[in-house]
Write an enzyme that holds these catalytic residues in place. Structure first.
Site, PDB file in Angstrom:
ATOM      1  N   LYS A  12       0.853  -1.196   0.000  1.00 20.84           N
ATOM      2  CA  LYS A  12       0.000   0.000   0.000  1.00 20.84           C
ATOM      3  C   LYS A  12       0.883   1.238   0.000  1.00 20.84           C
ATOM      4  CE  LYS A  12      -3.935   1.862   2.666  1.00 20.84           C
ATOM      5  NZ  LYS A  12      -4.809   1.663   3.834  1.00 20.84           N
ATOM      6  N   SER A  65      -9.689   1.453   2.565  1.00 23.69           N
ATOM      7  CA  SER A  65      -8.830   2.222   1.704  1.00 23.69           C
ATOM      8  C   SER A  65      -7.717   1.421   1.025  1.00 23.69           C
ATOM      9  CB  SER A  65      -8.182   3.348   2.532  1.00 23.69           C
ATOM     10  OG  SER A  65      -7.362   2.798   3.553  1.00 23.69           O
ATOM     11  N   SER A  69      -9.987  -0.892   6.749  1.00 22.99           N
ATOM     12  CA  SER A  69      -9.354  -0.786   5.424  1.00 22.99           C
ATOM     13  C   SER A  69      -8.581  -1.999   4.929  1.00 22.99           C
ATOM     14  CB  SER A  69      -8.410   0.413   5.408  1.00 22.99           C
ATOM     15  OG  SER A  69      -9.148   1.561   5.140  1.00 22.99           O
TER      16      SER A  69
HETATM   17  N1  GLN Z   1     -13.301   3.450   5.568  1.00 22.29           N
HETATM   18  C1  GLN Z   1     -12.852   4.021   6.790  1.00 22.29           C
HETATM   19  C2  GLN Z   1     -12.619   5.500   6.619  1.00 22.29           C
HETATM   20  O1  GLN Z   1     -13.070   6.021   5.673  1.00 22.29           O
HETATM   21  C3  GLN Z   1     -11.649   3.299   7.288  1.00 22.29           C
HETATM   22  C4  GLN Z   1     -10.374   3.715   6.665  1.00 22.29           C
HETATM   23  C5  GLN Z   1      -9.211   2.928   7.146  1.00 22.29           C
HETATM   24  O2  GLN Z   1      -9.353   1.910   7.814  1.00 22.29           O
HETATM   25  N2  GLN Z   1      -8.046   3.427   6.832  1.00 22.29           N
HETATM   26  O3  GLN Z   1     -12.042   6.160   7.417  1.00 22.29           O
END
Ligand code: GLN
Length: 480
Positions: free
Chosen positions: A80, A155, A179
């Protein structure tokens, strides 16, 4: 024979050792998949063909010398693009950081490098990991390999999609509110959110520091256990890491769940969750019951507050963490001449950050501002404690919890992106484990009637990743 780029870590390592294929052939199979598919999928922000080629050649040379190699040596990985990789561009999905080349490796990357990884490239993500669909990336949306009209999740959508499409053998992500698990479940692969503090986050750009964890994506539970073993442990560069012993995670893959107590939290099976998703998760629960596990209905009454707690405390922490991206310490300078220093900051940040980041910085600074701190931030921290207490209570009665990862399979690109509240609710079932710092393993558990992957999660008490792996390995081993 399965294509080289679709093998598990163990199969790949054995193939390399037995000289069934070379590391360069293996890498080429991933690069071919990238060439064929990544124009559509867009899992990678950057493919490091030259660097990967050099690493692969080194591994082949070592094999030719008859050296006995580590299980991770030569295995192609997608990372990532929020992990610092020495000498390799790291963007965090933001145009603000478009040209940033880190001078050092994140600890997780360093550990893998020392074991001979072949870094294929850096995978796409929502800007600074803020999102659930990769639609908030400055480098375009990652499409779901199962249906190109749909999101891969977020993400860490690029990491999940790259693995699902055979563009690497395993990948790394971060999970602040879901994420790793949500994209894993959307793309039909395994993804582990470890206990808070189990894996070092040094060199990984912080989103919300009291929530963030680093974790692996893999094709099977064995791969996840190999990676967790490789990554876990104390790191003096991350003081939140625990010095608890790292067990041999292989010991948990004995595929026996006899006598285990498995809790089904009723709040995770309510009306907001698709029937199809619930059915698939329940079918897996039946298998566990058949295998001798005891199924117990439990309740986690504070679950309904988790999204609100997250969207108060996370932006507060995020807004503080993103302060350093000011165009001076980090980030591009503004394109127009500023009038003064304050104007410089406004312009650099105004040009560099996308809308979702701006929204979250505004929310974060608001909830921390004088007069609102007690009403929002402090209150949210108290409610977070209620969520933690709920888990502590049920883990007095059961060994693990099983629940869906996401209320729905992958949604369509564009479906939620203009409705932030709906998008935020997509994380309702993943956020609670982050709130309490608990490990949770996302496992594929079937397909929807529209052929989209569905995932379940196995949540365990802190530092009991072994229990997640045990249940995951059992489910993986039983036929439908
Ligand atoms: N989808 C969640 C957010 O928008 C989690 C993001 C994450 O775990 N980095 O913050």
């Amino acid at each position: 024979m399965t294509e080289l780029n679709k093998l598990t870590i163990r199969e790949t390592a054995e193939g390399l050792k037995d000289k069934k294929f070379s590391c360069q052939e293996l890498l080429n199979s991933c690069l071919t998949a990238i060439g064929d598919k990544d124009g559509d999928v867009r899992a990678y922000i950057y493919v490091d063909e030259d660097g990967a080629g050099l690493s692969a050649k080194m591994v082949d040379d070592r094999l030719a010398d008859g050296e006995e190699l580590d299980i991770l040596a030569g295995i192609p990985v997608g990372i990532k693009d929020i992990f610092n990789t020495e000498g390799v561009k790291t963007t965090c999905g933001s145009s603000l950081l478009g040209d940033f080349v880190p001078p050092y490796d994140a600890t997780a990357v360093k550990k893998l490098r020392e074991r001979g990884m072949v870094l294929v490239g850096k995978t796409n993500l929502d800007e600074f990991a803020c999102g659930a669909s990769t639609e908030h990336s400055a480098f375009g949306v990652t499409r779901n390999p199962y249906d190109l009209e749909r999101v891969a999740g977020g993400s860490s959508g690029g990491s999940a999609a790259a693995l699902a499409a055979g563009m690497c053998t395993y990948s790394l992500g971060t999970d602040t509110g879901g994420s790793i698990r949500q994209p894993a479940s959307f793309c039909g692969v395994y993804g582990l959110k470890p206990t808070y503090g189990r894996i070092s986050r040094s060199g990984v750009t912080a989103m919300a520091s009291s929530w963030d964890v680093v974790g692996p994506f893999g094709r099977c539970v064995d791969d996840i256990s190999i990676l967790l073993g490789a990554l876990a442990g104390k790191d003096r560069l991350d003081l939140t890491t625990s010095d608890k012993d790292v067990p041999n995670y292989q010991d948990f893959l004995h595929k026996n769940v006899k006598g285990m107590k498995i809790g089904l939290p009723k709040e995770y099976f309510d009306d907001g969750v698709d029937e199809e998703v619930k059915d698939k998760v329940r079918a897996s629960v039946k298998k566990l019951e058949k295998g001798g596990a005891k199924i117990v209905d439990v309740t986690l009454p504070s679950t309904k507050y988790a999204v609100a707690v997250y969207y108060i405390t996370m932006p507060a922490e995020l807004s503080a963490n993103l302060e350093r991206f000011d165009g001076i310490r980090y980030g591009k300078k503004p394109s127009e001449d500023p009038e003064d220093l304050v104007d410089f900051y406004f312009k650099a940040r105004g040009e560099g950050f996308g809308d979702e980041i701006k929204r979250r910085i505004m929310m974060g600074t608001y909830v921390l501002s004088a007069g609102y701190y007690d009403a929002y931030y402090k209150k949210a921290q108290k409610v977070r404690t209620l969520i933690i207490k709920d888990f502590e209570k049920v883990f007095g009665k059961v060994d693990v919890l099983i629940a869906p990862v996401s209320p729905t399979p992958a949604f369509k690109i564009g479906e939620l992106v203009n409705d932030p509240l709906k998008m935020y609710m997509a994380d309702a079932l993943t956020i609670p484990a982050n709130a309490a710092g608990l490990p949770s393993l996302a496992c594929p558990c079937g397909f929807s009637s529209t052929d989209l992957p569905i995932g379940l999660q196995v949540i365990a008490p802190q530092f009991e990743e072994g229990r997640c792996l045990r249940v995951g390995a059992f489910l993986e081993s039983v036929e439908d």
